[in-house]
Design an enzyme around this catalytic site. Structure first.
Site, PDB file in Angstrom:
ATOM      1  N   HIS A  14      31.765  49.192  32.758  1.00  0.00           N
ATOM      2  CA  HIS A  14      32.488  48.636  33.919  1.00  0.00           C
ATOM      3  C   HIS A  14      32.324  49.601  35.080  1.00  0.00           C
ATOM      4  O   HIS A  14      33.085  50.555  35.239  1.00  0.00           O
ATOM      5  CB  HIS A  14      33.965  48.455  33.559  1.00  0.00           C
ATOM      6  CG  HIS A  14      34.774  47.753  34.603  1.00  0.00           C
ATOM      7  ND1 HIS A  14      35.862  46.970  34.301  1.00  0.00           N
ATOM      8  CD2 HIS A  14      34.664  47.704  35.966  1.00  0.00           C
ATOM      9  CE1 HIS A  14      36.392  46.490  35.412  1.00  0.00           C
ATOM     10  NE2 HIS A  14      35.675  46.929  36.436  1.00  0.00           N
ATOM     11  N   HIS A  16      31.009  49.490  39.324  1.00  0.00           N
ATOM     12  CA  HIS A  16      30.510  48.827  40.518  1.00  0.00           C
ATOM     13  C   HIS A  16      29.657  49.824  41.294  1.00  0.00           C
ATOM     14  O   HIS A  16      30.161  50.859  41.722  1.00  0.00           O
ATOM     15  CB  HIS A  16      31.673  48.348  41.392  1.00  0.00           C
ATOM     16  CG  HIS A  16      32.578  47.396  40.689  1.00  0.00           C
ATOM     17  ND1 HIS A  16      32.388  46.035  40.708  1.00  0.00           N
ATOM     18  CD2 HIS A  16      33.694  47.612  39.938  1.00  0.00           C
ATOM     19  CE1 HIS A  16      33.350  45.445  40.002  1.00  0.00           C
ATOM     20  NE2 HIS A  16      34.150  46.388  39.517  1.00  0.00           N
ATOM     21  N   GLU A 197      43.880  42.185  35.631  1.00  0.00           N
ATOM     22  CA  GLU A 197      44.125  43.467  36.300  1.00  0.00           C
ATOM     23  C   GLU A 197      45.385  43.322  37.147  1.00  0.00           C
ATOM     24  O   GLU A 197      46.402  43.953  36.889  1.00  0.00           O
ATOM     25  CB  GLU A 197      42.940  43.866  37.167  1.00  0.00           C
ATOM     26  CG  GLU A 197      43.148  45.184  37.908  1.00  0.00           C
ATOM     27  CD  GLU A 197      42.020  45.504  38.890  1.00  0.00           C
ATOM     28  OE1 GLU A 197      41.942  46.666  39.322  1.00  0.00           O
ATOM     29  OE2 GLU A 197      41.233  44.591  39.227  1.00  0.00           O
ATOM     30  N   ASP A 275      34.937  52.334  36.797  1.00  0.00           N
ATOM     31  CA  ASP A 275      35.169  51.273  37.780  1.00  0.00           C
ATOM     32  C   ASP A 275      34.511  51.594  39.128  1.00  0.00           C
ATOM     33  O   ASP A 275      33.391  51.158  39.397  1.00  0.00           O
ATOM     34  CB  ASP A 275      36.668  51.031  37.946  1.00  0.00           C
ATOM     35  CG  ASP A 275      36.999  49.682  38.565  1.00  0.00           C
ATOM     36  OD1 ASP A 275      36.069  48.910  38.849  1.00  0.00           O
ATOM     37  OD2 ASP A 275      38.192  49.396  38.758  1.00  0.00           O
ATOM     38  N   ASP A 276      35.209  52.322  39.974  1.00  0.00           N
ATOM     39  CA  ASP A 276      34.709  52.735  41.294  1.00  0.00           C
ATOM     40  C   ASP A 276      34.987  54.230  41.453  1.00  0.00           C
ATOM     41  O   ASP A 276      35.922  54.630  42.160  1.00  0.00           O
ATOM     42  CB  ASP A 276      35.402  51.943  42.410  1.00  0.00           C
ATOM     43  CG  ASP A 276      35.148  50.451  42.299  1.00  0.00           C
ATOM     44  OD1 ASP A 276      34.109  49.995  42.796  1.00  0.00           O
ATOM     45  OD2 ASP A 276      35.998  49.757  41.705  1.00  0.00           O
TER      46      ASP A 276
END
Length: 335
Positions: A14, A16, A197, A275-276
């Protein structure tokens, strides 16, 4: 434990790519492309990375993406992330990208995907990090817009493994994208989606029942519904959990209250991801260390999380077995 986490082989499921945009690289590319950004220093950018909710984050996320114009920009962004994977013993990563963030600015789909995919190819050869691409539809836009992205992707279908669904969750349920996901599956793409989420358990139900997803991104709010938990376990669906993202966006108030350990005890197949990472304070190993410290996870539990990351990746069977053999060997030597 820190050395154990740093050295254990793992996969990231996961991530981005636009969310790996470190302030230093943002400044460099903005200068290269002669694009003005509303920050006068790297420190000012870092100070802006404080969020109260998902939308606060998305506002600056899209602002940062505006400096990405040329194929080399996407290459540099992606290769920089993959270099960080190599030093963290990430053997495989599954990279989400948001074409609409760029095509809506007039950047061609080709420019975006060739920059990213060429970096992935070079990283495999130079860094021994494998990767694949997940094309994410932006859920705050229309399904018609998603269909345009699907159509634009078809000449590059050989470079894309899966489709995902991200961006603002509330008010944009998975059912909104029922038809484009059906069409994506018909084109051979594996369906994935962010669910649970900020959205409630109903969003997760929709994602698995209506979109037919093979893996749940986030999924925290699945715990609202015991029957949903049972369904996820029985259907053998993994959750790609992102601890530091959850606290940064205030999905979880404190890592000590994070549901990850409870998820594992309920039989859910959980993975740890960043994630980020440029925006949420840490790459994957920092996520592992933070959640381990907060929940007092054992080496065995860390091993299980890493095992899940390979088993529930989109790799072929032989590649999974190769990584799992290496992982088990490491664990047996270092536990």
């Amino acid at each position: 434990m820190k050395n154990f986490i740093n050295n254990i082989p793992k996969a990231e499921l996961h991530l981005h790519i636009e969310g790996t945009f470190e302030p230093e690289l943002m400044f460099e590319i903005a200068k290269r492309n002669q694009i003005e950004i509303p920050f006068s220093s790297i420190e000012e950018i870092k100070a802006a990375y404080e969020f109260d909710c998902l939308q606060d984050f998305l506002d600056i996320y899209y602002q940062g993406a505006n400096v990405l114009i040329k194929e080399k920009d996407f290459y540099d962004l992606t290769y920089s992330y993959l270099e960080k994977c190599a030093v963290q013993n990430v053997r495989h990563t599954e990279i989400m990208f948001d074409p609409q963030t760029h095509t809506d600015r007039g950047i061609s789909f080709e420019t975006v995907i060739l920059g990213i995919s060429n970096a992935m190819k070079d990283a495999k050869e130079n860094l021994n990090v494998s990767s694949l691409l997940i094309m994410s539809y932006l859920r705050h836009l229309s399904e018609a817009a998603a269909f345009k992205t699907l159509e634009a992707s078809l000449p590059f279908k050989h470079l894309i493994t899966a489709v995902g669904l991200d961006s603002s969750e509330k008010g944009n349920p998975p059912s909104k994208f029922k038809n484009v996901f059906k069409a994506s599956i018909q084109e051979g793409y594996i369906p994935l989606a962010h669910a649970g989420e900020e959205g409630n358990a109903d969003y997760v139900w929709e994602a698995i029942d209506i979109l037919g997803i093979k893996r749940i991104d986030h999924g925290n709010n699945s715990l609202q519904d015991p029957k949903l938990v049972e369904a996820i376990v029985s259907r053998d669906l993994a959750l790609t959990v992102c601890p530091l993202s959850n606290t940064a966006l205030q999905v979880v108030d404190d890592l000590k209250n994070h549901p990850l350990k409870e998820m594992m005890e309920l039989g859910l197949k959980v993975t740890v991801n960043s994630d980020d990472p440029a925006y949420f304070g840490g790459q994957i190993n920092k996520n592992f260390s933070a959640i381990q410290n907060a929940l007092t996870l054992s080496k065995e539990e860390i091993y299980q999380l890493c095992k899940n990351s390979f088993e529930y990746s989109l790799l072929d069977k032989d590649s999974k077995e190769k990584h799992l053999t290496e992982l088990t060997s490491f664990y047996n030597t270092n536990r």
